[in-house]
Design a protein around this motif. Structure first.
Motif, PDB file in Angstrom:
ATOM      1  N   LEU A 368       0.679  -1.209  -0.012  1.00 54.67           N
ATOM      2  CA  LEU A 368       0.050   0.004  -0.073  1.00 54.67           C
ATOM      3  C   LEU A 368       0.963   1.186  -0.007  1.00 54.67           C
ATOM      4  CD1 LEU A 368      -2.628  -1.071   2.599  1.00 54.67           C
ATOM      5  CD2 LEU A 368      -3.008  -1.035   0.197  1.00 54.67           C
ATOM      6  N   THR A 369       2.041   0.868  -0.085  1.00 58.23           N
ATOM      7  CA  THR A 369       3.061   2.457   0.187  1.00 58.23           C
ATOM      8  C   THR A 369       3.970   2.468  -1.399  1.00 58.23           C
ATOM      9  OG1 THR A 369       3.064   2.112   2.455  1.00 58.23           O
ATOM     10  CG2 THR A 369       4.779   3.529   1.381  1.00 58.23           C
ATOM     11  N   ASP A 370       4.090   3.448  -1.825  1.00 55.35           N
ATOM     12  CA  ASP A 370       4.913   3.557  -2.824  1.00 55.35           C
ATOM     13  C   ASP A 370       6.410   3.614  -2.380  1.00 55.35           C
ATOM     14  OD1 ASP A 370       6.261   6.503  -4.793  1.00 55.35           O
ATOM     15  OD2 ASP A 370       5.699   4.550  -5.578  1.00 55.35           O
ATOM     16  N   PRO A 371       7.247   2.718  -3.015  1.00 55.89           N
ATOM     17  CA  PRO A 371       8.550   2.665  -2.396  1.00 55.89           C
ATOM     18  C   PRO A 371       9.473   3.989  -2.578  1.00 55.89           C
ATOM     19  CG  PRO A 371       8.240   1.395  -4.417  1.00 55.89           C
ATOM     20  CD  PRO A 371       6.909   1.896  -4.028  1.00 55.89           C
ATOM     21  N   LEU A 372       9.101   4.744  -3.730  1.00 52.43           N
ATOM     22  CA  LEU A 372       9.972   5.950  -3.895  1.00 52.43           C
ATOM     23  C   LEU A 372       9.648   7.070  -3.177  1.00 52.43           C
ATOM     24  CD1 LEU A 372      12.083   7.318  -5.766  1.00 52.43           C
ATOM     25  CD2 LEU A 372      10.155   8.171  -7.410  1.00 52.43           C
ATOM     26  N   THR A 373       8.300   7.502  -2.878  1.00 53.18           N
ATOM     27  CA  THR A 373       7.997   8.710  -2.212  1.00 53.18           C
ATOM     28  C   THR A 373       7.425   8.238  -0.839  1.00 53.18           C
ATOM     29  OG1 THR A 373       5.714   8.408  -2.950  1.00 53.18           O
ATOM     30  CG2 THR A 373       7.352   9.755  -4.208  1.00 53.18           C
ATOM     31  N   ALA A 374       7.482   7.116  -0.358  1.00 54.37           N
ATOM     32  CA  ALA A 374       7.098   6.655   0.865  1.00 54.37           C
ATOM     33  C   ALA A 374       5.655   7.200   1.225  1.00 54.37           C
ATOM     34  CB  ALA A 374       8.068   7.165   1.910  1.00 54.37           C
ATOM     35  N   ILE A 375       4.623   7.552   0.261  1.00 51.44           N
ATOM     36  CA  ILE A 375       3.488   7.717   0.420  1.00 51.44           C
ATOM     37  C   ILE A 375       2.545   6.865   0.027  1.00 51.44           C
ATOM     38  CG2 ILE A 375       4.043  10.397   0.525  1.00 51.44           C
ATOM     39  CD1 ILE A 375       2.594  10.380  -2.092  1.00 51.44           C
ATOM     40  N   PRO A 376       1.441   6.665   0.435  1.00 53.20           N
ATOM     41  CA  PRO A 376       0.541   5.638  -0.228  1.00 53.20           C
ATOM     42  C   PRO A 376       0.509   5.675  -1.744  1.00 53.20           C
ATOM     43  CG  PRO A 376      -0.693   6.737   1.525  1.00 53.20           C
ATOM     44  CD  PRO A 376       0.283   7.544   1.148  1.00 53.20           C
ATOM     45  N   ASN A 377       0.334   4.623  -2.272  1.00 53.30           N
ATOM     46  CA  ASN A 377       0.046   4.243  -3.817  1.00 53.30           C
ATOM     47  C   ASN A 377      -1.132   4.200  -4.305  1.00 53.30           C
ATOM     48  OD1 ASN A 377      -0.820   1.690  -2.997  1.00 53.30           O
ATOM     49  ND2 ASN A 377       1.198   0.506  -3.598  1.00 53.30           N
ATOM     50  N   ARG A 378      -1.250   3.760  -5.721  1.00 53.11           N
ATOM     51  CA  ARG A 378      -2.693   3.905  -6.257  1.00 53.11           C
ATOM     52  C   ARG A 378      -3.535   2.945  -5.781  1.00 53.11           C
ATOM     53  NH1 ARG A 378      -3.375   3.596 -13.019  1.00 53.11           N
ATOM     54  NH2 ARG A 378      -5.778   3.301 -13.116  1.00 53.11           N
ATOM     55  N   ARG A 379      -2.977   1.554  -5.118  1.00 51.05           N
ATOM     56  CA  ARG A 379      -3.976   0.719  -4.751  1.00 51.05           C
ATOM     57  C   ARG A 379      -4.491   1.033  -3.485  1.00 51.05           C
ATOM     58  NH1 ARG A 379      -1.447  -5.340  -3.485  1.00 51.05           N
ATOM     59  NH2 ARG A 379      -1.651  -5.293  -5.773  1.00 51.05           N
ATOM     60  N   ALA A 380      -3.565   1.734  -2.552  1.00 50.02           N
ATOM     61  CA  ALA A 380      -4.126   2.531  -1.414  1.00 50.02           C
ATOM     62  C   ALA A 380      -5.087   3.497  -1.552  1.00 50.02           C
ATOM     63  CB  ALA A 380      -3.051   3.132  -0.537  1.00 50.02           C
ATOM     64  N   PHE A 381      -5.047   4.290  -2.804  1.00 44.18           N
ATOM     65  CA  PHE A 381      -5.637   5.334  -3.074  1.00 44.18           C
ATOM     66  C   PHE A 381      -7.323   4.832  -3.525  1.00 44.18           C
ATOM     67  CE2 PHE A 381      -7.777   8.650  -5.229  1.00 44.18           C
ATOM     68  CZ  PHE A 381      -8.279   8.129  -6.655  1.00 44.18           C
ATOM     69  N   GLU A 382      -7.131   3.601  -4.317  1.00 42.95           N
ATOM     70  CA  GLU A 382      -8.591   3.196  -4.708  1.00 42.95           C
ATOM     71  C   GLU A 382      -9.267   2.796  -3.444  1.00 42.95           C
ATOM     72  OE1 GLU A 382      -7.077   0.267  -7.369  1.00 42.95           O
ATOM     73  OE2 GLU A 382      -6.931   1.706  -9.087  1.00 42.95           O
ATOM     74  N   ALA A 383      -8.551   2.126  -2.315  1.00 46.37           N
ATOM     75  CA  ALA A 383      -9.169   1.509  -1.331  1.00 46.37           C
ATOM     76  C   ALA A 383      -9.888   2.939  -0.650  1.00 46.37           C
ATOM     77  CB  ALA A 383      -8.434   0.586  -0.584  1.00 46.37           C
ATOM     78  N   GLN A 384      -8.949   3.893  -0.378  1.00 49.02           N
ATOM     79  CA  GLN A 384      -9.605   5.017   0.126  1.00 49.02           C
ATOM     80  C   GLN A 384     -10.691   5.702  -0.270  1.00 49.02           C
ATOM     81  OE1 GLN A 384      -8.338   5.758   3.374  1.00 49.02           O
ATOM     82  NE2 GLN A 384      -9.581   7.730   3.556  1.00 49.02           N
ATOM     83  N   LEU A 385     -10.628   5.693  -1.681  1.00 52.49           N
ATOM     84  CA  LEU A 385     -11.682   6.494  -2.360  1.00 52.49           C
ATOM     85  C   LEU A 385     -13.116   5.865  -1.790  1.00 52.49           C
ATOM     86  CD1 LEU A 385     -12.731   8.735  -4.049  1.00 52.49           C
ATOM     87  CD2 LEU A 385     -11.874   7.326  -6.026  1.00 52.49           C
ATOM     88  N   LYS A 386     -13.159   4.577  -2.303  1.00 49.05           N
ATOM     89  CA  LYS A 386     -14.306   3.723  -2.070  1.00 49.05           C
ATOM     90  C   LYS A 386     -14.899   4.054  -0.591  1.00 49.05           C
ATOM     91  CE  LYS A 386     -13.178   0.245  -5.226  1.00 49.05           C
ATOM     92  NZ  LYS A 386     -13.058  -1.202  -5.474  1.00 49.05           N
ATOM     93  N   GLU A 387     -14.143   4.027   0.373  1.00 50.21           N
ATOM     94  CA  GLU A 387     -14.317   4.132   1.713  1.00 50.21           C
ATOM     95  C   GLU A 387     -14.840   5.588   2.222  1.00 50.21           C
ATOM     96  OE1 GLU A 387     -12.251   4.132   6.348  1.00 50.21           O
ATOM     97  OE2 GLU A 387     -11.345   3.303   4.616  1.00 50.21           O
TER      98      GLU A 387
END
Length: 538
Positions: A368-387
């Motif tokens: 769930l974390t982007d390895p380059l920027t250390a912030i959430p990645n696209r998969r985490a975004f999709e889950a957060q948007l649905k919630e």
């Protein structure tokens, strides 16, 4: 009387022998049961648990293939492609070495990995073709530029040549659009317009200007010939499409392998739990039999039963119960008093469960974390948007969505290098994350140079203020960008969409994202370094 005494002694002796035999049977039975129980627990500690740990490591390596494949697909040069391919091959080799046994499940995994290897090789070939085609396109573009400059310098300054010069400028402006197009039908339209303008220019050249007409004919061949710039661009777009399709297929294969691994892990966990339950049942059965035999042996065996029950049986029952509770409640606390094999086994269980929990937590964080920027990645975004959408429906809130795109980032990478590009992405990600001040706000890296933000319970006015704050904050970083077409420092374009969840239960996340993406496209089309807003409140 003597005979009676002898009979009494005989009966006493027989009773002692019976008790001794019973005690011996109980002892042998206890040793046998403890040996079986110890063997079961030893298998749990030495086989099942290491297998679970290896399976977790195996799953991690499989999932890392997805990232490595993305790097391979995005390679822009042959050295980068070869390096990415080497990493992919090394990862697949480690995965193959991690396969245990020769079971049917592992054989199926081996076949899946063989198919995955073949598809990755084909993807590598497509990436190589794409790089080669891009190189050929660049050389053709340079050749066209040279021929065009040569023709332009040869034109005189009389009135007829001034008309030709204007026509050539129209052709040049139209030819420059070839590089910017990403759709084949648009390229076909450009090709058609170029054919008309080139024919008009050639027809307008006097018959005495043989060299000029020949140069125009050469330019026509460079642009719209069978191997011209338009044709090469179309071929490049086809290869890019095939590469993306192959990359998507490879990702699906990796997902299938990961799903198969999850299933195998579930079977392993179930087998471990069954073994623990079996150990618990064995310990309980032994305790019951020992109590029954103890009633017959009474005084002689009562102390032994009590000792065995306190020292071994009750502790084994406690261990089995704690293992079962830890498995059900995701706990790592297993404690058995003493300083023997059972207490050591309890410590091993605790250590293993703690490591298992750390590995699961680390694995979830990696996915769930982007390895380059250390912030959430696209998969985490999709889950957060649905919630967030679900909460907004219940509360009839506004939900605002940002899409942030770094302007001319490809040119930044080409000029400063990918290491500086990565550092730039980290700075931008950190700045956006700081602007999203509320605990409920969410930002993630969507991919490449794009970032996405979710602002629950935020109306269009609030979204406008926050979007402008993000844009100005990025500008205030004053990151040099010598290749930007709109300034000397790094800028971003932002598309903002605000949606009021009132009587709109049928809205899907795809619709919301699509409208926000249109706003971003409009901001980029209108000159970049600006925000464009979209809102729906009905």
């Amino acid at each position: 009387m003597i005979s009676g005494k002898k009979q009494t002694i005989r009966l006493f002796t027989y009773a002692q022998l019976i008790i001794l035999i019973l005690f011996t049977i109980v002892t042998i039975f206890a040793v046998y049961r403890l040996s079986n129980l110890g063997y079961t627990l030893e298998n749990l500690a030495n086989e099942s648990m290491p297998n679970i740990a290896k399976a977790a490591s195996f799953t991690n390596r499989i999932q890392s293939l997805s990232t490595l494949t993305s790097i391979l697909t995005g390679s822009t040069s042959n050295p980068a492609r070869q390096l990415a391919k080497q990493k992919v091959d090394k990862s697949i080799q480690l995965v193959n070495q991690s396969l245990l046994g020769t079971s049917d499940a592992n054989s199926y995994l081996t076949r899946q990995l063989a198919t995955l290897t073949q598809e990755i090789n084909e993807l590598d070939t497509l990436v190589e073709q794409r790089i080669l085609q891009e190189h050929m396109l660049l050389k053709s573009r340079e050749k066209f530029t040279y021929e065009f400059s040569k023709l332009f310098q040869s034109i005189n300054t009389n009135i007829a040549d001034n008309k030709l010069e204007n026509k050539l400028l129209d052709i040049l402006l139209l030819a420059m659009q070839i590089d910017q197009q990403t759709r084949m039908h648009a390229l076909r339209q450009i090709e058609s317009e170029l054919a008309k303008k080139l024919k008009n220019a050639i027809d307008g050249v006097a018959s005495s200007q043989i060299n000029t007409k020949a140069s125009l004919t050469d330019i026509q061949t460079h642009l719209i010939g069978n191997d011209g710039l338009v044709t090469q661009k179309i071929q490049f777009l086809k290869i890019v499409g095939r590469t993306r399709g192959r990359d998507s297929f490879v990702r699906n294969l990796i997902a299938n392998v990961s799903s198969n691994l999850d299933y195998q892990n579930q079977l392993t966990n179930q087998s471990t739990l069954q073994a623990a339950n079996k150990a618990n049942d064995s310990a309980t059965e032994y305790a019951n039999i020992t109590v029954i035999v103890g009633l017959f042996s009474f005084l002689l065996t009562l102390g032994i039963i009590y000792f065995l029950y306190k020292k071994i049986v009750s502790r084994l029952i406690s261990l089995a119960q704690q293992v079962e509770m830890a498995s059900e409640h995701n706990s790592t606390e297993i404690h058995i008093n003493g300083n023997d094999e059972i207490s050591q086994l309890a410590e091993r269980f605790s250590l293993y469960l703690a490591r298992m929990k750390e590995q699961e937590s680390a694995l979830l964080n990696m996915t769930l974390t982007d390895p380059l920027t250390a912030i959430p990645n696209r998969r985490a975004f999709e889950a957060q948007l649905k919630e967030t959408m679900a909460i907004a429906r219940r509360n009839e809130w506004w939900v605002s969505l940002f899409l942030v795109d770094i302007d001319f980032f490809k040119d930044y990478n080409d000029h400063y290098g990918h290491s500086e590009g990565d550092a730039c992405l980290r700075l931008v990600a950190n700045e956006i994350h700081k602007i999203m001040a509320r605990n409920t706000d969410f930002c993630a890296r969507f991919g490449g140079e794009e970032f996405v933000c979710i602002l629950p319970n935020t109306n269009p006015n609030g979204a406008k203020l926050k979007a402008e704050a993000v844009r100005k904050a990025i500008m205030s970083l004053s990151i040099p960008h010598a290749k930007s077409a709109i300034g000397d420092t790094l800028t971003v374009s932002i598309g903002s969409g605000s949606f009021l969840f009132t009587q709109h239960d049928n809205w899907m996340s795809d619709i919301i994202f699509e409208q926000t993406d249109k706003a971003l496209y409009k901001a980029k089309r209108n000159g970049r370094n600006q925000c464009d807003f979209f809102a729906i409140d009905e």
